[in-house]
Write a protein that holds these residues in place. Structure first.
Motif, PDB file in Angstrom:
ATOM      1  N   ALA A  12       0.370  -6.384  -1.821  1.00  0.00           N
ATOM      2  CA  ALA A  12      -1.062  -6.386  -2.178  1.00  0.00           C
ATOM      3  C   ALA A  12      -1.395  -6.567  -3.662  1.00  0.00           C
ATOM      4  O   ALA A  12      -0.599  -6.281  -4.663  1.00  0.00           O
ATOM      5  CB  ALA A  12      -1.719  -5.045  -1.840  1.00  0.00           C
ATOM      6  N   VAL A  16      -2.577  -0.203  -3.670  1.00  0.00           N
ATOM      7  CA  VAL A  16      -3.280   0.919  -2.815  1.00  0.00           C
ATOM      8  C   VAL A  16      -2.859   2.055  -3.172  1.00  0.00           C
ATOM      9  O   VAL A  16      -1.861   2.348  -3.504  1.00  0.00           O
ATOM     10  CB  VAL A  16      -3.035   0.279  -1.397  1.00  0.00           C
ATOM     11  N   ALA A  36      -7.054   7.792   3.743  1.00  0.00           N
ATOM     12  CA  ALA A  36      -6.710   6.446   3.646  1.00  0.00           C
ATOM     13  C   ALA A  36      -5.659   6.461   2.231  1.00  0.00           C
ATOM     14  O   ALA A  36      -6.077   6.947   1.412  1.00  0.00           O
ATOM     15  CB  ALA A  36      -7.964   5.524   3.440  1.00  0.00           C
ATOM     16  N   ALA A  38      -1.540   4.299   0.981  1.00  0.00           N
ATOM     17  CA  ALA A  38      -0.402   3.769   1.431  1.00  0.00           C
ATOM     18  C   ALA A  38       0.926   4.216   1.083  1.00  0.00           C
ATOM     19  O   ALA A  38       0.647   5.232   0.074  1.00  0.00           O
ATOM     20  CB  ALA A  38      -0.368   1.965   0.786  1.00  0.00           C
ATOM     21  N   GLN A  95       2.745  -0.684   0.908  1.00  0.00           N
ATOM     22  CA  GLN A  95       1.544  -1.162   0.235  1.00  0.00           C
ATOM     23  C   GLN A  95       0.523  -1.421   1.118  1.00  0.00           C
ATOM     24  O   GLN A  95      -0.567  -2.030   0.571  1.00  0.00           O
ATOM     25  CB  GLN A  95       1.746  -2.046  -0.831  1.00  0.00           C
ATOM     26  N   GLU A  96       0.620  -1.270   2.572  1.00  0.00           N
ATOM     27  CA  GLU A  96      -0.456  -1.736   3.490  1.00  0.00           C
ATOM     28  C   GLU A  96      -1.248  -0.283   3.552  1.00  0.00           C
ATOM     29  O   GLU A  96      -0.639   0.755   3.755  1.00  0.00           O
ATOM     30  CB  GLU A  96       0.119  -1.900   4.873  1.00  0.00           C
ATOM     31  N   ARG A  97      -2.585  -0.771   3.378  1.00  0.00           N
ATOM     32  CA  ARG A  97      -3.283   0.411   3.573  1.00  0.00           C
ATOM     33  C   ARG A  97      -3.534   0.992   4.570  1.00  0.00           C
ATOM     34  O   ARG A  97      -3.626   0.231   5.757  1.00  0.00           O
ATOM     35  CB  ARG A  97      -4.865  -0.003   3.290  1.00  0.00           C
ATOM     36  N   ARG A  99      -5.471   3.837   7.494  1.00  0.00           N
ATOM     37  CA  ARG A  99      -6.417   4.883   7.674  1.00  0.00           C
ATOM     38  C   ARG A  99      -5.815   6.039   8.568  1.00  0.00           C
ATOM     39  O   ARG A  99      -5.292   5.392   9.769  1.00  0.00           O
ATOM     40  CB  ARG A  99      -7.928   3.935   8.169  1.00  0.00           C
ATOM     41  N   ASP A 118      -4.016   3.627  11.498  1.00  0.00           N
ATOM     42  CA  ASP A 118      -4.409   2.398  11.620  1.00  0.00           C
ATOM     43  C   ASP A 118      -4.090   1.500  10.455  1.00  0.00           C
ATOM     44  O   ASP A 118      -4.106   2.041   9.310  1.00  0.00           O
ATOM     45  CB  ASP A 118      -5.858   2.131  11.839  1.00  0.00           C
ATOM     46  N   GLY A 119      -3.509   0.231  10.420  1.00  0.00           N
ATOM     47  CA  GLY A 119      -3.118  -0.406   9.307  1.00  0.00           C
ATOM     48  C   GLY A 119      -4.240  -1.568   9.323  1.00  0.00           C
ATOM     49  O   GLY A 119      -5.316  -1.577   9.977  1.00  0.00           O
ATOM     50  N   PRO A 120      -3.829  -2.543   8.393  1.00  0.00           N
ATOM     51  CA  PRO A 120      -4.902  -3.808   8.185  1.00  0.00           C
ATOM     52  C   PRO A 120      -5.094  -4.654   9.259  1.00  0.00           C
ATOM     53  O   PRO A 120      -5.950  -5.402   9.607  1.00  0.00           O
ATOM     54  CB  PRO A 120      -4.209  -4.544   7.172  1.00  0.00           C
ATOM     55  N   HIS A 121      -4.260  -4.486  10.330  1.00  0.00           N
ATOM     56  CA  HIS A 121      -4.322  -5.529  11.666  1.00  0.00           C
ATOM     57  C   HIS A 121      -4.667  -4.630  12.791  1.00  0.00           C
ATOM     58  O   HIS A 121      -4.331  -5.149  14.039  1.00  0.00           O
ATOM     59  CB  HIS A 121      -2.963  -6.124  11.880  1.00  0.00           C
TER      60      HIS A 121
END
Length: 166
Positions: A12, A16, A36, A38, A95-97, A99, A118-121
């Motif tokens: 990123a 994060v 939230a 990472a 480093q993926e956000r 939640r 939950d991740g970015p995708h």
């Protein structure tokens, strides 16, 4: 099957913050905890997972959720837990956000938490954790996980189970 994003190997641009606390919200008599953040690329758990294609281990995510739940609920992190269900739905990279939402209920059988990460995708993990009112030592309890120890749980196809039905 979902394809991996083209930019998966890139970090990123803006760091994060770590997933290190949960905020409570009371909803319909249930406690909902949200957070939230990472897992940092320099976190010790990342050593060797996996060179050239770093992934956050699923057991580490369970441990992080357990620690955050204990801190939020005023429990000792050394307390054993029963991991009723763990489904890892997608890989998580440093480093993926993430939640996190945990719905916590007090029942006769102890404190129960239904957790979704939950991740970015989209969704990356769903967990069901129980903190029974009293437990024998972890070695005497099939399916009980103590911090840093997996006892008699089965890991297969991304699912951890105590050997009982779904």
């Amino acid at each position: 099957m979902r394809s991996w994003p083209a930019d998966a190997g890139q970090r990123a641009a803006v760091p994060v913050p770590p997933l290190d606390r949960l905020e409570p919200a009371e909803t319909d008599g249930r406690t909902v905890l949200r957070g939230a953040g990472a897992v940092g690329p320099d976190d010790a758990v990342q050593a060797g997972h996996y060179p050239g294609f770093a992934l956050v281990p699923g057991l580490f995510m369970v441990q992080r959720v357990h620690t955050l739940l204990c801190r939020s609920l005023g429990r000792e992190p050394e307390q054993p837990l029963l991991l009723e269900r763990a489904r890892f739905l997608a890989p998580v990279r440093p480093q993926e956000r993430l939640r996190l939402e945990a719905v916590v209920e007090e029942t006769e059988g102890g404190t129960r938490a239904a957790v979704r990460l939950d991740g970015p995708h989209g969704p990356v993990a769903k967990l069901r954790i129980v903190y029974p009112p009293s437990l024998s030592p972890p070695s005497a309890c099939p399916g009980v996980v103590s911090p840093g120890v997996v006892s008699s749980g089965v890991v297969s196809s991304g699912v951890v189970s105590s050997g009982e039905g779904p």
